[in-house]
Enzyme design. Structure first.
Site, short mmCIF file in Angstrom:
data_model
loop_
_atom_site.label_atom_id
_atom_site.label_comp_id
_atom_site.label_asym_id
_atom_site.label_seq_id
_atom_site.Cartn_x
_atom_site.Cartn_y
_atom_site.Cartn_z
N CYS A 127 0.76 -1.11 -0.13
CA CYS A 127 0.06 -0.05 0.10
C CYS A 127 0.85 1.21 0.03
O CYS A 127 1.44 1.46 1.03
CB CYS A 127 -0.83 -0.23 1.20
SG CYS A 127 -2.06 1.42 1.50
N CYS A 130 -0.54 4.14 2.14
CA CYS A 130 -0.21 3.84 3.73
C CYS A 130 1.18 3.97 4.21
O CYS A 130 1.51 4.81 5.07
CB CYS A 130 -0.73 2.47 3.98
SG CYS A 130 -2.10 1.80 3.35
N ASP A 131 2.05 3.62 3.26
CA ASP A 131 3.55 3.41 3.39
C ASP A 131 4.43 4.40 3.05
O ASP A 131 5.62 4.43 3.14
CB ASP A 131 4.10 2.14 3.51
CG ASP A 131 3.01 1.02 4.50
OD1 ASP A 131 2.63 1.66 5.56
OD2 ASP A 131 2.85 -0.05 3.96
#
Ligand code: NAP
Length: 296
Positions: A127, A130-131
């Site tokens: 992701c 997200c990261d």
């Protein structure tokens, strides 16, 4: 006794809940993780008619709030079994409904190479939104040739020092508009006709080894690898109530009926032509409408 139990709180499941509540049905949504499903990973949604631009996370939040406002009940429990009589067993309880809508979406496909799981959170991610922020001014690689990979590479090009985009073929499955945008980015390098054969490092990921069509192997030093090679369904627990195609997607008709009366399917977990936000919400609305119409 619920009128409808919906398994999965992604866009398809939440849309079913919205439609069912607007018809005053007693609705329970069961979700194993967090609401929103895969759209949470979309940095920008630009192809939802009527909304020019929205972050995936905002879309999910708006839809969730709308569904709650309309009175749907949502429990965060893992569904373990659904039987023909519409009894749903979770890790915490048992529930009975008159109709069930399966809207479990799909999970990230893995490369299935050694140490892929070991480096999860230590250099490997599924992701980018997200990261991605962990890789400011670092070197990252995105693997995949679909819209997710192209979008991830674009997103990461604004954060990382260098982005490699590696794809196993010489043409992309994703939209040309994204590809054209990517080609303009000075810090993005495309590597085609290649696959990752190993992920290397001690504690954290340090490099990947690629193999091209001529079987030449190359090691590339990277800090982060974002795997975006699509999704696959996980429908084994529904084997007793639905038929699956060879890839594991649930077979249904235009009315989203499965082979079992009163059990319907919506969204990415269904065998269908196009898996997008628009088609997920379309399925969700059809599933609830048909379920209500046929409810005994
Ligand atoms: P996808 O379209 O299924 O693409 C997966 C990509 O990964 C393909 O290019 C495939 O290669 C490659 N791949 C599959 N297995 C692989 C393996 N084992 N090793 C290496 N490469 C592998 O998946 P997605 O990009 O996640 O998109 C899923 C759906 O969501 C699509 O319908 C997509 O259009 C949609 N989506 C839309 C948007 C948007 O419109 N904004 C954004 C994201 C996703 P091949 O091409 O060679 O098969």
């Amino acid at each position: 006794m619920y009128d409808i139990i919906i398994v999965g709180a992604g866009p398809a499941g939440l849309t079913s809940a919205l439609y069912a509540r607007r018809a005053s049905k007693k609705v329970l949504v069961l979700e194993a993780k967090s609401y929103g499903g895969q759209i949470l990973n979309a940095n920008k949604v630009e192809n939802y008619p009527g909304i020019e631009l929205i972050r995936g996370v905002d879309f999910a939040k708006n839809l969730y709030n709308q569904v709650i406002k309309h009175g749907a009940e949502i429990k965060f429990e893992t569904v373990l079994h659904v039987d023909e009589d519409k009894v749903v067993t979770t890790n915490k309880d048992k529930y009975q409904a008159k109709a069930i809508i399966i809207a479990t979406g799909a999970q990230n496909r893995k490369l299935n190479i050694e140490n892929e799981n070991e480096f999860l959170g230590k250099g490997i991610s599924y992701c980018a939104t997200c990261d991605g922020n962990f890789y400011k001014n670092k070197i990252v690689m995105v693997n995949g040739g679909g819209n997710t990979a192209l979008e991830d590479a674009l997103y990461l090009s604004e954060i990382a020092k260098k982005v490699y985009l590696i794809h196993r073929r010489d043409s992309f499955r994703g939209e040309n508009a994204y590809l054209e945008e990517l080609k303009k980015k000075p810090n993005v390098e495309l590597i085609l006709n290649s696959k990752i054969i190993s992920v290397n490092g001690k504690e954290n990921l340090e490099s990947v080894t690629l193999c091209d069509k001529e079987e030449n192997e190359t090691e590339i030093i990277i800090d982060g690898l974002f795997i975006a090679i699509g999704q696959e369904p996980k429908n084994e627990i529904f084997n007793n109530i639905v038929d699956l195609d060879e890839k594991g997607y649930i077979l249904s008709d235009d009315g989203v009926h499965t082979k079992t009366e009163g059990i319907y399917v919506a969204g990415d977990t269904r065998e269908k032509l196009l898996r997008q936000l628009t088609t997920a919400v379309s399925d969700g609305s059809i599933a609830a409408t048909v379920a209500i119409k046929e409810m005994k």
